[in-house]
Write a protein that holds these residues in place. Structure first.
Motif, PDB file in Angstrom:
ATOM      1  N   GLY A  61       0.800  -1.227   0.000  1.00 40.23           N
ATOM      2  CA  GLY A  61       0.000   0.000   0.000  1.00 40.23           C
ATOM      3  C   GLY A  61       0.830   1.272   0.000  1.00 40.23           C
ATOM      4  N   THR A  62       2.021   1.207   0.566  1.00 41.34           N
ATOM      5  CA  THR A  62       2.901   2.384   0.551  1.00 41.34           C
ATOM      6  C   THR A  62       3.416   2.625  -0.863  1.00 41.34           C
ATOM      7  OG1 THR A  62       3.547   1.845   2.816  1.00 41.34           O
ATOM      8  CG2 THR A  62       4.913   3.436   1.657  1.00 41.34           C
ATOM      9  N   ASP A 158      -6.394   7.535  -0.100  1.00 40.73           N
ATOM     10  CA  ASP A 158      -5.750   6.387   0.547  1.00 40.73           C
ATOM     11  C   ASP A 158      -6.854   5.531   1.158  1.00 40.73           C
ATOM     12  OD1 ASP A 158      -4.498   4.560   2.166  1.00 40.73           O
ATOM     13  OD2 ASP A 158      -3.047   5.974   3.001  1.00 40.73           O
ATOM     14  N   GLN A 161      -7.782   1.325   4.444  1.00 42.26           N
ATOM     15  CA  GLN A 161      -8.555   0.856   5.598  1.00 42.26           C
ATOM     16  C   GLN A 161     -10.056   0.770   5.341  1.00 42.26           C
ATOM     17  OE1 GLN A 161      -7.532   2.965   9.192  1.00 42.26           O
ATOM     18  NE2 GLN A 161      -5.330   2.701   8.883  1.00 42.26           N
ATOM     19  N   SER A 187      -4.149  -1.211   0.355  1.00 44.52           N
ATOM     20  CA  SER A 187      -3.134  -2.142   0.845  1.00 44.52           C
ATOM     21  C   SER A 187      -3.795  -3.487   1.105  1.00 44.52           C
ATOM     22  CB  SER A 187      -2.552  -1.609   2.158  1.00 44.52           C
ATOM     23  OG  SER A 187      -1.886  -2.639   2.879  1.00 44.52           O
ATOM     24  N   LYS A 192      -5.787  -5.936   6.798  1.00 43.97           N
ATOM     25  CA  LYS A 192      -6.670  -4.931   6.169  1.00 43.97           C
ATOM     26  C   LYS A 192      -7.988  -5.582   5.734  1.00 43.97           C
ATOM     27  CE  LYS A 192      -3.648  -1.755   6.793  1.00 43.97           C
ATOM     28  NZ  LYS A 192      -2.785  -0.831   6.093  1.00 43.97           N
TER      29      LYS A 192
HETATM   30  C1  LIG Z   1      -1.682   0.028   5.931  1.00 47.23           C
HETATM   31  C2  LIG Z   1      -1.738   1.418   5.459  1.00 47.23           C
HETATM   32  C3  LIG Z   1      -0.848   1.912   4.481  1.00 47.23           C
HETATM   33  C4  LIG Z   1       0.336   1.149   4.001  1.00 47.23           C
HETATM   34  O1  LIG Z   1       0.110  -0.081   3.479  1.00 47.23           O
HETATM   35  P1  LIG Z   1       1.311  -1.155   3.411  1.00 47.23           P
HETATM   36  O2  LIG Z   1       0.755  -2.209   2.531  1.00 47.23           O
HETATM   37  O3  LIG Z   1       1.589  -1.604   4.795  1.00 47.23           O
HETATM   38  O4  LIG Z   1       2.487  -0.459   2.792  1.00 47.23           O
HETATM   39  C5  LIG Z   1      -1.035   3.197   4.015  1.00 47.23           C
HETATM   40  N1  LIG Z   1      -2.004   3.988   4.493  1.00 47.23           N
HETATM   41  C6  LIG Z   1      -2.857   3.570   5.446  1.00 47.23           C
HETATM   42  C7  LIG Z   1      -3.924   4.493   5.917  1.00 47.23           C
HETATM   43  C8  LIG Z   1      -2.742   2.286   5.965  1.00 47.23           C
HETATM   44  O5  LIG Z   1      -3.585   1.870   6.923  1.00 47.23           O
END
Ligand SMILES: *Cc1c(COP(=O)(O)O)cnc(C)c1O
Length: 378
Positions: A61-62, A158, A161, A187, A192
């Motif tokens: 997700g990053t 984003d 969640q 992500s 999640k």
């Molecule tokens: C989990 C999360 C991310 C990052 O996701 P990863 O897959 O761990 O890199 C980014 N933004 C939010 C709000 C998250 O909860």
């Protein structure tokens, strides 16, 4: 009573084991670990689920946020607005790309980005806003899109969640959260709403041009094999993860509904006490309760967490320190008091156990302990 867990991935796996194991075996038989057919198949399932034109899977997700930002090709030093009460990813990728993170405060009820705070920090250098659909509920997207339109800004949602949450526009029309801005990201971290058996992520968009550049950037900027037309990254969703996710995506709504029922149980239990503030339900979004996050008086929060732990009830503080006060972002020069809602929330939030496999007797036990504690100390 079974041990109470914050998230119970094992029970979830148990229910889908035959289906997941078959999908796993199919990949092992094929040995197509990179870009096997399951990757494209899962991307189509995600597009269907979200009702979005294009979904581009990536490694996490990053990365999804980073790739989405790279697709916008912003000039160095451009400002990108992110909420301070948030996980670090948004601010981190903005800074990594040589852009400037500018924080905005969040709303005291939904904990999502506050349009009035966004408005205050917009400058001539602002290029984009990254609203975060925190804990399972959409940010106020109508207001954010209006601001973006007025100031000609990009919007990246984003949605790590809140996969499956539905946003309702003032005119009543409904879309899935994450498909409103120019780009959306998510992500597939195991805990999640749609979690894999490792890392994964995706970018989605209704804009074919942005989709094309996003796809290219996620694959080293390759226009065709060994022809690099833009600087990219290596960010792929493994075939194994895609195979697992293509099974689990069929159950996302079921999991979301199960968590909504648990949230109703908690809501009812806390309705009579002003000492425990249950999560607010916005009128413009459904809530898929990635987290069930209550607020209590700051002086009680840590003691409540300890009390629960002493009674074998896990709980978590998401997030204990707002980003504008973190050492890594001190160079931006933000001082304590700059984003008061984020600061207060970081001292008063507590996330309770929340997953689709929680049993009623466990919920009763959790609520009894929360209520007994706050009554004694309130
Ligand atoms: C989990 C999360 C991310 C990052 O996701 P990863 O897959 O761990 O890199 C980014 N933004 C939010 C709000 C998250 O909860």
């Amino acid at each position: 009573m079974e041990d109470i867990k914050m998230v119970d991935l094992k029970a979830q796996y148990g229910k889908l084991k035959p289906e997941l194991d078959a999908a796993f075996s199919a990949v092992m038989e094929s040995m197509e670990f990179i870009n096997g057919p399951q990757v494209a198949s899962f991307a189509r399932s995600l597009e269907q689920y979200l009702q979005v034109r294009r979904a581009i899977p990536c490694a996490n997700g990053t990365d999804a946020l980073q790739i989405a930002l790279m697709a916008l090709q912003l000039p160095a030093g451009a400002e990108v607005i992110v909420p301070s009460f948030n996980y670090v990813s948004g601010a981190e990728v903005v800074a990594l790309l040589g852009l400037k993170p500018v924080f905005a405060d969040v709303l005291p009820d939904t904990y999502t980005i506050d349009p009035a705070s966004v408005k205050k920090v917009i400058t001539a250098a602002t290029a984009a806003i990254i609203p975060v659909h925190l804990f399972g509920q959409s940010a106020p997207m109508h207001e954010i899109m209006e601001l973006a339109h007025e100031h000609q800004l990009w919007v990246i949602e984003d949605n790590a969640q809140a996969l499956g949450a539905v946003y309702v526009f003032p005119d009543g029309h409904e879309v899935k959260a994450g498909t409103i801005g120019h780009l959306g990201t998510t992500s597939f971290f195991p805990s999640k709403p749609l979690g894999g058996m490792g890392d994964g992520g995706a970018v989605f968009t209704n804009d074919d041009k942005l989709a094309a550049i996003t796809q290219k950037i996620a694959n080293h900027g390759q226009a065709e094999k060994y022809k690099f037309s833009t600087i990219g990254v290596n960010s792929r969703l493994d075939t194994l993860q895609a195979a697992m996710l293509d099974v689990k995506i069929k159950y996302v709504d079921e999991y979301n509904t199960a968590r909504q029922e648990i949230a109703r149980f908690y809501d009812n239990a806390f309705a009579e006490t002003p000492l425990v503030q249950a999560p607010h339900r916005a009128t413009y979004s459904s809530h898929v309760y990635h987290q069930y996050t209550v607020t209590v008086a700051p002086e009680l929060r840590d003691a409540l967490k300890e009390h629960l732990r002493d009674n074998h009830i896990p709980s978590m503080v998401y997030y204990p320190e707002p980003l504008h006060l973190q050492e890594a972002y001190a160079y931006l020069g933000n001082k304590e008091g700059a984003y008061p809602v984020s600061e207060l929330l970081s001292k008063s939030v507590l996330s309770l156990p929340m997953h689709s496999e929680l049993k009623e007797e466990q919920l009763v036990y959790i609520c009894q302990h929360v209520l007994a504690f706050v009554k004694k100390h309130g």
